[in-house]
Motif scaffolding. Structure first.
Motif, short mmCIF file in Angstrom:
data_model
loop_
_atom_site.label_atom_id
_atom_site.label_comp_id
_atom_site.label_asym_id
_atom_site.label_seq_id
_atom_site.Cartn_x
_atom_site.Cartn_y
_atom_site.Cartn_z
N ASN A 114 0.82 -1.21 0.00
CA ASN A 114 0.00 0.00 0.00
C ASN A 114 0.86 1.26 0.00
O ASN A 114 0.46 2.29 -0.55
CB ASN A 114 -0.95 0.00 1.19
N ALA A 150 -2.91 -3.34 -0.41
CA ALA A 150 -3.59 -3.61 0.86
C ALA A 150 -5.07 -3.34 0.67
O ALA A 150 -5.51 -2.88 -0.39
CB ALA A 150 -3.00 -2.77 1.99
N VAL A 192 -0.54 -8.34 2.06
CA VAL A 192 -1.41 -8.50 3.23
C VAL A 192 -1.52 -9.96 3.62
O VAL A 192 -1.36 -10.86 2.80
CB VAL A 192 -2.82 -7.92 2.96
N THR A 200 -3.39 -10.89 11.74
CA THR A 200 -3.75 -9.52 11.39
C THR A 200 -3.67 -8.54 12.55
O THR A 200 -3.63 -7.32 12.32
CB THR A 200 -5.18 -9.47 10.81
N TYR A 201 -3.63 -9.04 13.79
CA TYR A 201 -3.64 -8.13 14.93
C TYR A 201 -2.24 -7.61 15.23
O TYR A 201 -1.28 -8.38 15.37
CB TYR A 201 -4.20 -8.83 16.17
N ASP A 202 -2.11 -6.28 15.31
CA ASP A 202 -0.83 -5.64 15.64
C ASP A 202 -0.81 -5.35 17.14
O ASP A 202 -1.63 -4.56 17.65
CB ASP A 202 -0.68 -4.34 14.84
N ARG A 207 -4.58 -2.92 17.42
CA ARG A 207 -5.74 -2.99 16.53
C ARG A 207 -5.43 -3.98 15.41
O ARG A 207 -4.26 -4.20 15.05
CB ARG A 207 -6.07 -1.62 15.94
N GLU A 209 -5.26 -5.15 11.50
CA GLU A 209 -5.24 -4.70 10.12
C GLU A 209 -6.22 -5.58 9.33
O GLU A 209 -6.67 -6.62 9.82
CB GLU A 209 -3.83 -4.83 9.53
N HIS A 231 3.01 -6.42 5.99
CA HIS A 231 1.97 -5.42 6.28
C HIS A 231 1.74 -5.19 7.77
O HIS A 231 1.71 -4.04 8.21
CB HIS A 231 0.65 -5.81 5.59
N VAL A 232 1.56 -6.24 8.56
CA VAL A 232 1.37 -6.10 10.00
C VAL A 232 2.75 -6.10 10.65
O VAL A 232 3.43 -7.12 10.67
CB VAL A 232 0.49 -7.24 10.57
#
Length: 264
Positions: A114, A150, A192, A200-202, A207, A209, A231-232
């Motif tokens: 992205n 993304a 992604v 996916t959780y950072d 939060r 993604e 990405h994360v």
């Protein structure tokens, strides 16, 4: 075959050059650009355009709630560039890409993230850099499939302010690219992750993604040996198995400087 895999390079051209050492091939999973460097405010595209002091203040506002004051500050930053804002940013992007693509000194297979301007990639890529988005490539006898970008929420509207447009796509657009891939994939390469909460959780941003449901469906259906992504930056889990597929977040390369090593 020794393949080094990186993602979220964010301007770290020196580490990218080192990642080529000892590798038969390099896989780049996007986010080459360093747009806003929250660790070094004088770096990144905004650092080059506005200077460290302005970016430090920008970063302070970004960490807090969106307020009329923060909105006015950001608008004022861009307004000071006048009608040349898009051209100034474009040249700063070109400066980064010149160094980044020059660092890719082994056969490279790359898909954009992205934080990329994929329309500029062919301007800088050498013959040894294969730009892939929705296509496959043979890497040492493995069939590797690549999908870049993304995800946007279905109800989101991406505003084009004429200065910078990230490479974002709705899940339906991403799903169309997924559906175009063959069923005999060995290695799935995306920016992604598939839509699993562990991936996916950072844990630092606190939060999730957006991960791709269509990508997860492809993994269940096709069962590739590996699914690799980035990405994360600080995921809850860096790797997990989904069926027979090893899903791997290859790491926040800008900060680690260490590629993920794939041997086969």
């Amino acid at each position: 075959m020794r393949v080094h895999v990186v993602s979220d390079v964010h301007g770290n051209a020196e580490a990218l050059a080192r990642a080529c050492v000892g590798a038969d091939a390099l896989i780049v999973l996007g986010d080459l650009l360093d747009f806003v460097d929250y660790h070094d405010h004088g770096s990144g595209i905004m650092g080059a355009v506005f200077g460290a002091e302005k970016v430090a203040e920008f970063a302070k506002y970004r960490r807090g709630p969106r307020t009329p004051e923060s909105i006015a500050f950001v608008r004022g930053m861009w307004a000071q560039l006048g009608s040349d804002a898009a051209a100034v940013v474009r040249e700063a992007i070109r400066d980064q890409y010149k160094n980044l693509f020059a660092a890719m000194t082994v056969p490279t297979y790359a898909t954009p993230g992205n934080v990329d301007a994929p329309d500029l990639w062919r301007e800088f890529a050498s013959d040894g850099v294969h730009i892939l988005d929705g296509q496959t490539a043979d890497i040492g006898g493995l069939k590797a499939a690549f999908i870049g970008g993304a995800l946007l929420p279905d109800d989101a509207v991406l505003r084009n302010n004429g200065v910078w447009r990230p490479y974002l796509r709705y899940e339906r657009e991403f799903a169309a690219a997924v559906e175009g891939l063959p069923d005999d994939i060995d290695l799935l390469c995306t920016h992604v992750p598939p839509a699993r909460p562990e991936l996916t959780y950072d844990v630092v941003a606190r939060r999730p993604e957006l991960g791709s449901t269509s990508l997860l469906g492809l993994i269940h259906r096709v069962r590739p040996r590996w699914s690799m992504f980035g990405h994360v930056h600080q995921p809850l889990a860096r790797r997990m198995r989904v069926g027979r597929t090893e899903c791997v977040n290859v790491g926040h390369f800008q900060r680690t400087g260490t590629p993920y090593v794939l041997r086969f």
